[in-house]
Scaffold this motif. Sequence first.
Motif, short mmCIF file in Angstrom:
data_model
loop_
_atom_site.label_atom_id
_atom_site.label_comp_id
_atom_site.label_asym_id
_atom_site.label_seq_id
_atom_site.Cartn_x
_atom_site.Cartn_y
_atom_site.Cartn_z
N TYR A 276 0.83 -1.21 0.00
CA TYR A 276 0.00 0.00 0.00
C TYR A 276 0.86 1.26 0.00
CZ TYR A 276 -3.64 3.30 1.37
OH TYR A 276 -4.51 4.36 1.41
N VAL A 277 1.88 1.32 0.88
CA VAL A 277 2.67 2.55 1.01
C VAL A 277 3.70 2.71 -0.11
CG1 VAL A 277 2.38 2.66 3.51
CG2 VAL A 277 4.36 1.47 2.56
N LEU A 278 4.03 1.60 -0.81
CA LEU A 278 5.05 1.67 -1.85
C LEU A 278 4.48 1.86 -3.25
CD1 LEU A 278 7.51 -1.13 -0.63
CD2 LEU A 278 7.80 1.35 -0.45
N LEU A 288 15.24 2.52 -1.39
CA LEU A 288 15.44 3.30 -0.17
C LEU A 288 14.13 3.43 0.62
CD1 LEU A 288 17.21 5.12 1.60
CD2 LEU A 288 16.58 7.04 0.12
N ILE A 289 13.03 3.74 -0.08
CA ILE A 289 11.72 3.88 0.59
C ILE A 289 11.27 2.54 1.16
CG2 ILE A 289 9.32 4.58 0.31
CD1 ILE A 289 11.23 6.89 0.04
N LYS A 290 11.53 1.45 0.43
CA LYS A 290 11.15 0.12 0.91
C LYS A 290 11.91 -0.23 2.19
CE LYS A 290 10.91 -4.74 -0.43
NZ LYS A 290 11.27 -5.75 -1.46
N LYS A 291 13.21 0.05 2.20
CA LYS A 291 14.03 -0.20 3.39
C LYS A 291 13.52 0.61 4.58
CE LYS A 291 18.91 -0.32 4.77
NZ LYS A 291 20.30 0.02 4.36
N TYR A 292 13.09 1.84 4.30
CA TYR A 292 12.55 2.72 5.34
C TYR A 292 11.22 2.17 5.88
CZ TYR A 292 10.84 7.12 7.41
OH TYR A 292 10.36 8.09 8.26
N ALA A 293 10.34 1.72 4.98
CA ALA A 293 9.01 1.23 5.38
C ALA A 293 9.10 -0.10 6.12
CB ALA A 293 8.12 1.08 4.16
#
Length: 567
Positions: A276-278, A288-293
Amino acid sequence: MIIIKPLFHREKKWIGLFFDYDIDIINQLLNVPYRKFSKTHRCWYIPYTKEAFHLFKKSGLAFKIESPLNKENNILDNAETKDVTHLKVKKASVEATETKKEDITKSKYPSIVWQGGHFFIKVKYEEKTINFLRSLYGSYYSSKYSNWVCKGNAINLKLLQSHFNYWTLEKYDVLQSICKKYHPKSKVVIKAIIQNYSQLEISIKHATKVIDFIKSMPEIKFDNVRKIWTIPRDQKIVESIKKTCDRYNYKYVENVTWKVKQPMFKSKNGKDKLKYVLKDVPSKNFNLIKKYAEVFVRENYSFNTMKLYVFAFRAYINWLPPHANASDCSFDLIQTYLNELSQSKCSVQEVNRRLSAIKFYYKKIEGWSEVRLTQIVRPRRGLRLPQILSMEEVKILFSSVVNDKHLCLLYMAYGCGLRSGEIIHLKVMDVNFDREQIFVRGGKGNKDRCVMMPKVLQTLLLTYMDNYRPDYWLFKGAKSGQPYSSSSLRAVFKRALKKGGLPLHHKLHNLRHSFATHLMESGTQQRLIQKLLGHNSSKTTEIYTHVSQENINKIKSPLDMLNLDKK
């Protein structure tokens, strides 16, 4: 109130007693001599005599005579109930001619006469024919006339015509238009049973095929007073009942939830949350965003926190210059980003949220120390006092709501101090009437808590549950398997404000503020209020001391100490 009408039943005239189901009236009727109950007409009746009517009046029951009983007009002689099976057909129209009553006992075989809303059928004895007549709706054998009698409705007319081919097309059309008045409205309604997840209630009106199907099942019960069947909660059984209703054109209503769509923040599936968030994240920053989430999923943060932080961090990454890398950013670059946000139309709360998302990245992924992170200074926040409604305004608000469901929603916001998201995601199992408590699952910060259930809410909630029969979500939404929407709840609150003539600037959350403030003014301990509201810190609850009328009114203004005379 009992409505009295003439009743033709079993080839006799009776006094029919019609009323809505009332156990008190039934108990009094049981003391009336000669009273009987007709399952066919679903009413009580007494003999058509002065003596029986006099004994009925002695019971003291309130009644109203809809049709005069003192006239000697026989129901069989009324214009609407004459025999219409022998009609002359003219060129332009089909008209019923007045014919003398035929002696049914002298009719040829087969003989079918429609009178008084019934078919009178005389046939030769054949086992196949007799079995067919028994299958007709409301059929029985009359020993007085030595013939069969059944309801004169359109269903029986169609079955008789298909079996005997008795009437011409013109006569059949005339009969069909008359029989429509006596056509029973078939209806099958399936409802959930309150706080019972193993059985269902089913009410059946004029649907004999469904009754036959239910009788063939094990573990069934019938409530003779309420006229309700109880069946196992099995989707295959319900599907079979639905197919039977479709086949015989019975009206079918189902109020049962089989598939429940859980909201994303209640889901325990981390992959769904990441998906959902990606979504819509460009490939350049995807890893980078995936690692953060993934940190939020791994450390079991709430989905709402995860969604807000990922959105804020994506905005920060998109702002960075092309040559800059998030892992190598200096304090000056971060400070420049915050300066631009502060100079734009971003609120202080939004700037703080963006800063928290950035700090989360450098702490959890880059491993910055707390000392290093504290060098990034947060903007100062002003003290915003909550807006509340007075008790009189709350009374006006509630008095302007008529719908039980809407009133329950607003009662929970003010009477229990629940947030809108907590109200709409309550389940039936979360309500405990024995302990007079409501269990709030996964509130803000993914915390559970218990709140009290006010007496007024208990009574209203039982009425609502009996009428609406929720079986999973306490407040069902418009779409099957989904809870009531927060936008609909806000709309209910706004309509109540407008109808009650209250200021429209109030928000639904102000009912929660009013709950806490009114409790504090009544002397409730601050620690208990903190527990009921689900606050982590007592400092959050302390804000209500600033608006508490009791604390403010204790202070005497120095202007009043001057004893100035009024001009």
